[in-house]
Every structure is written in C-alpha cells, then in structure tokens.
Design a protein around this motif. Structure first.
Motif, PDB file in Angstrom:
ATOM      1  N   LYS A   1       6.314 -21.023 -31.900  1.00 17.09           N
ATOM      2  CA  LYS A   1       5.770 -20.880 -30.538  1.00 17.09           C
ATOM      3  C   LYS A   1       4.864 -19.655 -30.360  1.00 17.09           C
ATOM      4  N   GLN A   2       4.789 -18.813 -31.360  1.00 19.45           N
ATOM      5  CA  GLN A   2       4.068 -17.550 -31.196  1.00 19.45           C
ATOM      6  C   GLN A   2       2.547 -17.679 -31.139  1.00 19.45           C
ATOM      7  N   TRP A   3       1.989 -18.836 -31.443  1.00 21.97           N
ATOM      8  CA  TRP A   3       0.529 -18.960 -31.502  1.00 21.97           C
ATOM      9  C   TRP A   3      -0.067 -19.057 -30.106  1.00 21.97           C
ATOM     10  N   GLU A   4      -0.941 -18.110 -29.812  1.00 21.90           N
ATOM     11  CA  GLU A   4      -1.596 -18.019 -28.500  1.00 21.90           C
ATOM     12  C   GLU A   4      -2.868 -18.851 -28.417  1.00 21.90           C
ATOM     13  N   SER A   5      -3.494 -19.068 -29.573  1.00 18.52           N
ATOM     14  CA  SER A   5      -4.781 -19.770 -29.565  1.00 18.52           C
ATOM     15  C   SER A   5      -4.966 -20.528 -30.882  1.00 18.52           C
ATOM     16  N   ILE A   6      -5.885 -21.456 -30.850  1.00 20.21           N
ATOM     17  CA  ILE A   6      -6.198 -22.216 -32.063  1.00 20.21           C
ATOM     18  C   ILE A   6      -6.788 -21.307 -33.138  1.00 20.21           C
ATOM     19  N   PRO A   7      -7.724 -20.405 -32.816  1.00 21.56           N
ATOM     20  CA  PRO A   7      -8.272 -19.546 -33.871  1.00 21.56           C
ATOM     21  C   PRO A   7      -7.211 -18.669 -34.552  1.00 21.56           C
ATOM     22  N   SER A   8      -6.286 -18.100 -33.792  1.00 20.98           N
ATOM     23  CA  SER A   8      -5.268 -17.255 -34.428  1.00 20.98           C
ATOM     24  C   SER A   8      -4.358 -18.086 -35.338  1.00 20.98           C
ATOM     25  N   TRP A   9      -4.006 -19.277 -34.906  1.00 23.85           N
ATOM     26  CA  TRP A   9      -3.199 -20.155 -35.758  1.00 23.85           C
ATOM     27  C   TRP A   9      -3.996 -20.596 -36.983  1.00 23.85           C
ATOM     28  N   ASN A  10      -5.236 -21.030 -36.785  1.00 21.57           N
ATOM     29  CA  ASN A  10      -6.094 -21.490 -37.877  1.00 21.57           C
ATOM     30  C   ASN A  10      -6.228 -20.427 -38.964  1.00 21.57           C
ATOM     31  N   ASP A  11      -6.466 -19.186 -38.544  1.00 24.52           N
ATOM     32  CA  ASP A  11      -6.721 -18.108 -39.500  1.00 24.52           C
ATOM     33  C   ASP A  11      -5.469 -17.657 -40.242  1.00 24.52           C
ATOM     34  N   SER A  12      -4.298 -18.047 -39.803  1.00 21.15           N
ATOM     35  CA  SER A  12      -3.043 -17.599 -40.410  1.00 21.15           C
ATOM     36  C   SER A  12      -2.400 -18.645 -41.316  1.00 21.15           C
ATOM     37  N   HIS A  13      -3.065 -19.748 -41.555  1.00 20.02           N
ATOM     38  CA  HIS A  13      -2.449 -20.818 -42.333  1.00 20.02           C
ATOM     39  C   HIS A  13      -3.384 -21.348 -43.413  1.00 20.02           C
ATOM     40  N   THR A  14      -2.793 -22.086 -44.357  1.00 16.46           N
ATOM     41  CA  THR A  14      -3.573 -22.682 -45.443  1.00 16.46           C
ATOM     42  C   THR A  14      -4.268 -23.946 -44.949  1.00 16.46           C
ATOM     43  N   GLY A  15      -5.213 -24.394 -45.736  1.00 19.66           N
ATOM     44  CA  GLY A  15      -5.918 -25.627 -45.395  1.00 19.66           C
ATOM     45  C   GLY A  15      -4.970 -26.823 -45.286  1.00 19.66           C
ATOM     46  N   ALA A  16      -3.988 -26.915 -46.177  1.00 18.76           N
ATOM     47  CA  ALA A  16      -3.036 -28.026 -46.136  1.00 18.76           C
ATOM     48  C   ALA A  16      -2.189 -27.972 -44.866  1.00 18.76           C
ATOM     49  N   GLN A  17      -1.785 -26.760 -44.458  1.00 16.52           N
ATOM     50  CA  GLN A  17      -0.992 -26.627 -43.230  1.00 16.52           C
ATOM     51  C   GLN A  17      -1.814 -27.003 -42.005  1.00 16.52           C
ATOM     52  N   VAL A  18      -3.059 -26.569 -41.992  1.00 16.82           N
ATOM     53  CA  VAL A  18      -3.952 -26.881 -40.870  1.00 16.82           C
ATOM     54  C   VAL A  18      -4.191 -28.395 -40.804  1.00 16.82           C
ATOM     55  N   ARG A  19      -4.447 -29.005 -41.956  1.00 17.21           N
ATOM     56  CA  ARG A  19      -4.683 -30.457 -41.986  1.00 17.21           C
ATOM     57  C   ARG A  19      -3.455 -31.224 -41.498  1.00 17.21           C
ATOM     58  N   SER A  20      -2.280 -30.773 -41.871  1.00 17.55           N
ATOM     59  CA  SER A  20      -1.048 -31.429 -41.430  1.00 17.55           C
ATOM     60  C   SER A  20      -0.942 -31.429 -39.910  1.00 17.55           C
ATOM     61  N   VAL A  21      -1.307 -30.331 -39.290  1.00 17.38           N
ATOM     62  CA  VAL A  21      -1.266 -30.247 -37.827  1.00 17.38           C
ATOM     63  C   VAL A  21      -2.305 -31.192 -37.216  1.00 17.38           C
ATOM     64  N   TRP A  22      -3.501 -31.217 -37.785  1.00 16.91           N
ATOM     65  CA  TRP A  22      -4.545 -32.118 -37.290  1.00 16.91           C
ATOM     66  C   TRP A  22      -4.076 -33.572 -37.344  1.00 16.91           C
ATOM     67  N   GLU A  23      -3.527 -33.964 -38.483  1.00 18.13           N
ATOM     68  CA  GLU A  23      -3.085 -35.355 -38.640  1.00 18.13           C
ATOM     69  C   GLU A  23      -1.965 -35.704 -37.671  1.00 18.13           C
TER      70      GLU A  23
END
Length: 152
Positions: free
Chosen positions: A119-141
């Motif tokens: 729950k700590q993510w305040e914005s998409i950019p802060s979450w995006n910048d703190s994760h790997t491409g695979a983690q980001v893709r998993s969220v998108w899907e």
C-alpha cells in the motif's frame, strides 16, 4: 363435321390388377392407422457467445502495454531518448490526453500495483521506478484482466 367418341378400349379386369399387385408385393404389411406426426422442430437457433467489447479503461491499458512492448520500458524518466517510456508515459501515449480514460486506467493500475506490491506506493512513477520489468508487466496484465472482468 363428325367427331367419333368411341375409343374401343378393352374392359378392365379388376382381378387381373389385384393379382399383379400381389406378385409385386407378396406380403403386404398391415397399414397402421395414421398417427399425427409430431410437429417438425423449427430451425435450430444457436446463440452466439457474446462478443466482448473492451471498455475504454481496458482498451487504454491494453494499448499502453502494447506501446511498452513496442517501444520499450524505462525507469526514472517519462520518455527515454530512444523512445522507451515509463508506465505513466505509456498511459499518456495510449490515452492521447489526460482524459477520463487516462485517469481511470491510471487509478486501476496504481490500485493493482498496491495490491501486488504493498500500500505504500503514492504514484505510478514511484512504483514503476522501484520494480523490475517483470514485476511491472505483471501488474499491467493483472490490471487489464480486472478491467476486462469489470467491463470497464
């Protein structure tokens, strides 16, 4: 003018006809009384499965992910000089403007990021910048699936 109506046909021997039919069908089956037939079924109407029409949020998320697949994913900048984008940059490219589709798709994406990564993510950019491409893709899907199932 006189017209002749006498044809001189030979008389019909009914017994001869009966014997001929017996030779053609020596054991005739008894004829059952006519039973009214069941009405013939009408043409079968096959119900086609419903066609899914993606909602504006699903379409925006799907287009944004396709943009990331085509141009690349980036961290720490909206647009990389080679054309790759971060998640928020891909959303902007897919939506075309900061409209309702952009806002709703972004809210759903951030909600899914919080669901998967805390729950700590305040914005998409802060979450995006703190994760790997695979983690980001998993969220998108997952966000696309949620939009699909919610029909939004």
């Amino acid at each position: 003018m006189t017209t002749r109506t006498d044809t001189h046909f030979a008389p019909v021997d009914q017994d001869l006809y009966a014997k001929a039919f017996q030779l053609l069908d020596p054991t005739p089956e008894p004829v059952a009384p006519a039973v009214p037939a069941a009405p013939a079924p009408g043409p079968a109407v096959l119900a086609a499965p419903p066609v899914h029409r993606p909602g504006v949020v699903e379409r925006t998320l799907t287009d944004a992910l396709a943009f990331l697949d085509t141009h690349g994913w980036a961290k720490h900048r909206l647009i990389h000089p080679e054309g790759a984008r971060c998640s928020i940059g891909a959303l902007r490219a897919a939506a075309g403007a900061r409209n309702a589709a952009y806002r709703d798709a972004g809210n759903l994406l951030l909600d899914e990021a919080r669901h998967q990564h805390g729950k700590q993510w305040e914005s998409i950019p802060s979450w995006n910048d703190s994760h790997t491409g695979a983690q980001v893709r998993s969220v998108w899907e997952a966000a696309i699936q949620r939009a699909h199932h919610s029909n939004i």
